[in-house]
Design an enzyme around this catalytic site. Structure first.
Site, PDB file in Angstrom:
ATOM      1  N   TYR A 144       0.862  -1.180   0.000  1.00  0.00           N
ATOM      2  CA  TYR A 144       0.000   0.000   0.000  1.00  0.00           C
ATOM      3  C   TYR A 144       0.896   1.227   0.000  1.00  0.00           C
ATOM      4  O   TYR A 144       1.815   1.333   0.811  1.00  0.00           O
ATOM      5  CB  TYR A 144      -0.871  -0.013   1.263  1.00  0.00           C
ATOM      6  CG  TYR A 144      -1.776   1.190   1.416  1.00  0.00           C
ATOM      7  CD1 TYR A 144      -2.908   1.339   0.621  1.00  0.00           C
ATOM      8  CD2 TYR A 144      -1.490   2.174   2.366  1.00  0.00           C
ATOM      9  CE1 TYR A 144      -3.750   2.439   0.777  1.00  0.00           C
ATOM     10  CE2 TYR A 144      -2.327   3.273   2.521  1.00  0.00           C
ATOM     11  CZ  TYR A 144      -3.453   3.396   1.721  1.00  0.00           C
ATOM     12  OH  TYR A 144      -4.273   4.492   1.882  1.00  0.00           O
ATOM     13  N   ASP A 239       9.364   2.543  -0.500  1.00  0.00           N
ATOM     14  CA  ASP A 239       8.368   3.256   0.287  1.00  0.00           C
ATOM     15  C   ASP A 239       8.656   2.952   1.752  1.00  0.00           C
ATOM     16  O   ASP A 239       8.341   1.870   2.259  1.00  0.00           O
ATOM     17  CB  ASP A 239       6.958   2.790  -0.117  1.00  0.00           C
ATOM     18  CG  ASP A 239       5.880   3.475   0.711  1.00  0.00           C
ATOM     19  OD1 ASP A 239       6.216   4.122   1.720  1.00  0.00           O
ATOM     20  OD2 ASP A 239       4.697   3.352   0.346  1.00  0.00           O
ATOM     21  N   LYS A 267       5.052   9.551   8.579  1.00  0.00           N
ATOM     22  CA  LYS A 267       4.885   9.075   9.960  1.00  0.00           C
ATOM     23  C   LYS A 267       5.936   9.640  10.921  1.00  0.00           C
ATOM     24  O   LYS A 267       5.802  10.767  11.353  1.00  0.00           O
ATOM     25  CB  LYS A 267       4.821   7.555   9.977  1.00  0.00           C
ATOM     26  CG  LYS A 267       3.680   7.057   9.054  1.00  0.00           C
ATOM     27  CD  LYS A 267       3.199   5.695   9.372  1.00  0.00           C
ATOM     28  CE  LYS A 267       2.246   5.159   8.338  1.00  0.00           C
ATOM     29  NZ  LYS A 267       0.836   5.404   8.610  1.00  0.00           N
TER      30      LYS A 267
HETATM   31  N1  HOZ Z   1      -3.891   3.368   6.196  1.00  0.00           N
HETATM   32  C1  HOZ Z   1      -3.396   3.699   7.478  1.00  0.00           C
HETATM   33  C2  HOZ Z   1      -2.570   2.633   8.061  1.00  0.00           C
HETATM   34  N2  HOZ Z   1      -1.720   1.929   7.194  1.00  0.00           N
HETATM   35  C3  HOZ Z   1      -4.525   4.005   8.404  1.00  0.00           C
HETATM   36  C4  HOZ Z   1      -4.582   5.433   8.691  1.00  0.00           C
HETATM   37  C5  HOZ Z   1      -5.683   5.849   9.654  1.00  0.00           C
HETATM   38  O1  HOZ Z   1      -6.764   5.311   9.617  1.00  0.00           O
HETATM   39  O2  HOZ Z   1      -5.440   6.752  10.411  1.00  0.00           O
END
Ligand code: HOZ
Length: 432
Positions: A144, A239, A267
């Site tokens: 992802y 990534d 992050k």
């Molecule tokens: N897609 C995010 C984790 N891989 C989740 C982000 C969120 O819901 O804050």
């Protein structure tokens, strides 16, 4: 557990916000139940609007490697706030964070700050396309890279959690330019390259996948990717939005000893504030506007408050490199204790861990690619999640997300978690 206020807020939110949340996985849909509305966090704990306390294993989905509200980050934000919130003009802090990123991650010779991991990956592939003058990219099933169109094809994270790994709304044209290979399978990459000779701009990969659960790229596989990219003139993008500054100061690429051409970050680089970045080889980065023709911009890019939090995180990391060793020992002990409990009840689940990222799959055998991850029994995961939540342990509400350990988690908290996991396993496996 009383969650009356969370229930009321969710009902109000459902009327106004699609699905009641601003990012899908938060809705608890795949695990059932009412999402908890969080009021505050401190150290390893978060507290909901009903006053319930949880040991937090999400860590803001990755940024909080030092737990919630570390003094040095809060102080940096407060100091930055004294000067104003946003100028839309360059600041000294941006130069300092760029220097630090390039120092900590040697493959990054130049860097551009953005506001999220999604922006970072989206911009990195545009840059790779501009640099190579080619259109296609290769990504891996279950990886992802944020929610931009090119990546919502066989994607992990929330997309996978809700069974829509390929999203409606992505045009056929975009989908045609995104090719998907099998994680940890170099032949699948070679096949795509042969069939699309001279057309591939970039290969993008999470070197340690964290969005189909946690799955480590195998060293030989990642090295082979590097070699193929060199041979074919393809830009290799790591990534490291999740793994950057999480697995080592230089991210997964430091662990594996592999230099990608471009790296995307997010992050931890924002210390809990919205920051992303992409960077890499100077000759590629110089293609970016205003040095070069590949356009990319942002009103809030390099925002002084967000950058101050990121800078404080990276400076702390630079001066406290032993945190990675401490996290490794703590996380390894945690996993060993879970395995011991499983062993005692005669079960052997797939438990993947790299540094302080881990995931427990409810299936037997190794999980080394997307297909394997799909073997996990998500019903069992749901029971596991809800049992722990009711005992004050907050795991990611999806089988396909990573559990994060922070420096703030204490041994007592981890032992308590293992104890409750054992109780959950006994319930889940009672009938087998
Ligand atoms: N897609 C995010 C984790 N891989 C989740 C982000 C969120 O819901 O804050």
């Amino acid at each position: 557990m009383n969650i009356e206020n969370s229930i009321k807020l969710y009902q109000r939110a459902l009327e106004l916000i699609p699905g009641g949340v601003n990012s899908p996985v938060r809705a608890f849909k795949s695990v059932g139940g009412n999402p908890r509305f969080i009021k505050k966090g401190f150290g390893s704990k978060i507290y909901d609007v009903d006053g319930n306390e949880y040991i937090d294993f999400i860590g803001g989905w990755g940024p909080h490697i030092f737990g919630h509200k570390p003094d040095f980050i809060i102080k940096a934000i407060e100091e930055a706030l004294e000067n104003g919130t946003s100028f839309g003009a360059p600041t000294e802090a941006e130069v300092r964070i760029a220097e630090l990123i390039c120092e900590l991650v040697p493959s990054i010779e130049m860097v551009r700050l953005v506001n999220s991991g999604t922006e970072a990956t989206m911009s990195a592939i545009r840059l790779a396309r501009g640099f190579t003058q080619k259109d296609k990219i290769i990504k891996f099933e279950g990886c992802y890279h944020g929610h931009s169109d090119s990546f919502l094809i066989k994607a992990g994270s929330g997309a996978l959690t809700f069974g829509v790994p390929t999203s409606p709304g992505v045009t056929k044209g975009t989908a045609t330019d995104t090719l998907t290979a099998k994680f940890n399978d170099i032949n699948s990459v070679k096949d795509l390259i042969t069939k699309n000779k001279g057309q591939i701009a970039a290969i993008i990969i999470e070197p340690v996948a964290g969005n189909m659960g946690v799955i480590a790229g195998e060293p030989d596989f990642l090295r082979a990717l590097r070699d193929i990219c060199n041979e074919e003139g393809i830009v290799l993008i790591f990534d490291e939005v999740m793994t950057g500054f999480r697995l080592a100061k230089g991210g997964a690429q430091e662990l594996y000893g592999i230099k990608p051409d471009l790296t995307t970050l997010g992050k931890i680089i924002g210390g809990g504030m919205p920051v992303g970045a992409f960077g890499g080889r100077k000759e590629i980065m110089l293609m970016l506007a205003p040095s070069g023709p590949v356009y990319q911009a942002g009103t809030l890019s390099g925002n002084p408050i967000a950058v101050s939090a990121g800078l404080a995180s990276l400076e702390y990391i630079k001066n406290n490199l032993q945190v990675y060793n401490d996290l490794e020992i703590k996380s390894n002990n945690f996993v060993l204790k879970i395995k011991e409990k499983l062993h005692q009840i005669g079960k052997n689940l797939a438990l993947n861990r790299v540094g302080s990222m881990l995931c427990l799959f409810f299936c037997k055998g190794k999980v080394r690619c997307f297909e394997d991850a799909l073997n996990s029994d998500t019903q069992k995961f749901s029971t596991f999640f809800n049992y722990l939540l009711n005992k004050g342990i907050y795991l990611p509400p999806s089988q396909y997300e990573a559990i994060f350990i922070s420096t703030a988690h204490t041994e007592d908290e981890l032992n308590y978690t293992v104890e409750k996991m054992e109780e959950a396993f006994k319930i889940i496996f009672k009938k087998e």
